[in-house]
Scaffold this motif. Sequence first.
Motif, short mmCIF file in Angstrom:
data_model
loop_
_atom_site.label_atom_id
_atom_site.label_comp_id
_atom_site.label_asym_id
_atom_site.label_seq_id
_atom_site.Cartn_x
_atom_site.Cartn_y
_atom_site.Cartn_z
N ARG A 152 4.69 57.34 14.93
CA ARG A 152 3.77 56.22 14.74
C ARG A 152 4.57 54.93 14.90
O ARG A 152 5.79 54.92 14.79
CB ARG A 152 3.12 56.28 13.37
N THR A 153 3.85 53.85 15.16
CA THR A 153 4.55 52.58 15.34
C THR A 153 3.86 51.51 14.53
O THR A 153 2.65 51.58 14.30
CB THR A 153 4.55 52.11 16.81
N LEU A 154 4.64 50.53 14.11
CA LEU A 154 4.04 49.33 13.53
C LEU A 154 4.97 48.15 13.80
O LEU A 154 6.14 48.31 14.16
CB LEU A 154 3.70 49.52 12.05
N VAL A 155 4.42 46.96 13.60
CA VAL A 155 5.16 45.76 13.97
C VAL A 155 5.68 45.05 12.72
O VAL A 155 4.95 44.87 11.75
CB VAL A 155 4.25 44.80 14.77
N VAL A 156 6.97 44.70 12.77
CA VAL A 156 7.59 43.98 11.66
C VAL A 156 8.03 42.61 12.16
O VAL A 156 8.52 42.48 13.27
CB VAL A 156 8.80 44.77 11.10
N ALA A 157 7.81 41.59 11.34
CA ALA A 157 8.20 40.23 11.72
C ALA A 157 9.42 39.79 10.93
O ALA A 157 9.45 39.93 9.70
CB ALA A 157 7.05 39.28 11.46
N ASP A 158 10.41 39.28 11.64
CA ASP A 158 11.61 38.70 11.02
C ASP A 158 11.42 37.19 11.07
O ASP A 158 11.15 36.64 12.14
CB ASP A 158 12.82 39.12 11.87
N ILE A 159 11.49 36.55 9.91
CA ILE A 159 11.25 35.10 9.91
C ILE A 159 12.48 34.37 9.36
O ILE A 159 13.39 35.01 8.81
CB ILE A 159 9.99 34.75 9.08
N PRO A 160 12.54 33.05 9.47
CA PRO A 160 13.70 32.34 8.94
C PRO A 160 13.85 32.54 7.43
O PRO A 160 12.91 32.92 6.74
CB PRO A 160 13.38 30.87 9.27
N GLY A 161 15.04 32.28 6.93
CA GLY A 161 15.32 32.45 5.51
C GLY A 161 14.65 31.39 4.66
O GLY A 161 14.34 30.29 5.11
N ILE A 162 14.43 31.77 3.39
CA ILE A 162 13.77 30.86 2.44
C ILE A 162 14.79 30.44 1.39
O ILE A 162 15.47 31.28 0.81
CB ILE A 162 12.62 31.60 1.73
N LEU A 163 14.87 29.15 1.12
CA LEU A 163 15.78 28.66 0.08
C LEU A 163 14.99 28.31 -1.16
O LEU A 163 13.80 28.02 -1.07
CB LEU A 163 16.45 27.36 0.55
N GLU A 164 15.70 28.29 -2.30
CA GLU A 164 15.05 27.78 -3.51
C GLU A 164 14.71 26.32 -3.23
O GLU A 164 15.53 25.56 -2.72
CB GLU A 164 16.03 27.88 -4.69
N GLY A 165 13.47 25.94 -3.52
CA GLY A 165 13.04 24.55 -3.24
C GLY A 165 12.46 24.40 -1.84
O GLY A 165 12.17 23.29 -1.41
N ALA A 166 12.29 25.49 -1.14
CA ALA A 166 11.74 25.42 0.23
C ALA A 166 10.37 24.75 0.23
O ALA A 166 10.02 24.03 1.16
CB ALA A 166 11.67 26.81 0.85
N GLU A 175 13.19 22.03 1.29
CA GLU A 175 14.59 22.47 1.43
C GLU A 175 14.73 23.43 2.60
O GLU A 175 13.85 24.24 2.85
CB GLU A 175 15.06 23.19 0.16
N GLY A 176 15.86 23.38 3.26
CA GLY A 176 16.11 24.29 4.39
C GLY A 176 15.07 24.09 5.48
O GLY A 176 14.79 22.98 5.90
N MET A 177 14.45 25.18 5.87
CA MET A 177 13.43 25.10 6.93
C MET A 177 12.03 24.94 6.35
O MET A 177 11.05 25.09 7.07
CB MET A 177 13.45 26.38 7.76
N GLY A 178 11.95 24.69 5.04
CA GLY A 178 10.63 24.58 4.43
C GLY A 178 9.93 25.92 4.42
O GLY A 178 10.59 26.97 4.45
N LEU A 179 8.62 25.88 4.36
CA LEU A 179 7.86 27.14 4.28
C LEU A 179 6.82 27.27 5.38
O LEU A 179 6.04 28.22 5.39
CB LEU A 179 7.14 27.21 2.92
N GLU A 180 6.83 26.32 6.30
CA GLU A 180 5.79 26.28 7.33
C GLU A 180 5.70 27.59 8.11
O GLU A 180 4.61 28.06 8.46
CB GLU A 180 6.11 25.13 8.28
N PHE A 181 6.86 28.22 8.33
CA PHE A 181 6.89 29.44 9.14
C PHE A 181 6.24 30.63 8.42
O PHE A 181 6.02 31.67 9.03
CB PHE A 181 8.32 29.80 9.56
N LEU A 182 5.94 30.46 7.13
CA LEU A 182 5.28 31.57 6.42
C LEU A 182 3.90 31.87 6.99
O LEU A 182 3.33 32.92 6.74
CB LEU A 182 5.17 31.27 4.92
N LYS A 183 3.36 30.92 7.77
CA LYS A 183 2.05 31.20 8.39
C LYS A 183 2.12 32.45 9.28
O LYS A 183 1.13 33.12 9.48
CB LYS A 183 1.56 30.00 9.20
#
Length: 332
Positions: A205-219, A223-231
């Motif tokens: 079976r197959t499924l798709v996994v997404a690797d996203i940028p890292g999250i910092l405390e205060g994102a 902080e860091g890249m923020g959280l916008e990419f969580l979309k």
Amino acid sequence: MFIDRTKISFQAGNGGNGCLSFRREKFIPHGGPDGGDGGDGGHIILISSGVCQSLGDFKYKRLIKAESGGPGRGKKRTGKNGADIVLQVPAGTVVKTFPDEKLIFDFDRIGLQFVLAKGGKGGRGNIHFKSSVNQAPRRAESGEKGESIHVILELKLIAFAGLVGLPNAGKSTLISKISSAKPKIADYPFTTLTPNLGVVEFAKRTLVVADIPGILEGAHQGEGMGLEFLKHIERTRVLIFIIDVAPFSPLPPLKNFQVLEKELAMYHPLLLKKKLMVVANKIDLAAEDRSAVDDLHDFCRKRKIPYVEISALQGINLSKLKKILFAFYEPE
Ligand SMILES: Nc1nc2c(ncn2[C@@H]2O[C@H](COP(=O)(O)OP(=O)(O)OP(=O)(O)O)[C@@H](O)[C@H]2O)c(=O)[nH]1
Ligand SMILES: [Mg+2]
């Protein structure tokens, strides 16, 4: 986001023509009209499936046509209906008009069905046109034309699971080991700037996994890249928390978990309603002092969160991880 895209035309079947005919038999001189109706043209129907994974089947086709209806015939015989063409597209396919790219339909889940081009109705034969004033109608209808449409099919892979972790936790290393994705990997934070998707296989079976940028405390405060990419993980069903358990990691494992949880909640509390699994990574470095790792393990046990210890780098326990991940997967 990985997008597969192709332009293609569809032509539904034309309706068959109605028939103009009169009954002619010995001893029945003016037999009256007996021309049957034309058959209906076939539709073009798309269905979103969980089995089909790409738009590959459409890539090299320019035009797909459904069968036209057969013409009506004498003796009131109706023409044969044209067969529908039913095509499977992967869930995540978006259909847009060509060339102006207006949305026609969004197959955002498995099991949706959409008639993309309607077949033409068959024309009526002359049996329908008999009246008190016209006993011998010399009139039958032509079949309607089937709809014809030019579209763009675009596949937006919907990731099943998203990897969430602090910078440097090993998210990209992990996706590179469990899929054929080739993300950039390095020992500095924010190596990953845009999401990578990988298709993971396990037990056929197959499924798709997404690797996203890292999250910092205060994102959530930028902080860091923020959280916008969580979309990019808003539509995933499972979140995989990757916790760096190496002794020199920036935060103790349990605190690391809490920071991630807090940042996700600040982005949107609904994210925490998703199914969750915890992956303790870099276990190859934690062999000497396990106490901090055990704290995380105990915590997960209490909260009944599936937990696995791995080394993404050395490939330890990756099958175990996949087994837990695929257990979340119930095909619709
Ligand atoms: N010893 C050890 N090192 C690891 C392991 N997994 C990843 N690393 C190392 O950790 C560093 C960061 O790995 P990445 O995969 O780039 O981490 P990431 O979480 O994608 O980082 P960002 O994209 O910056 O958020 C690299 O130097 C990896 O080689 C592991 O299991 N054991
Ligand atoms: Mg990365």
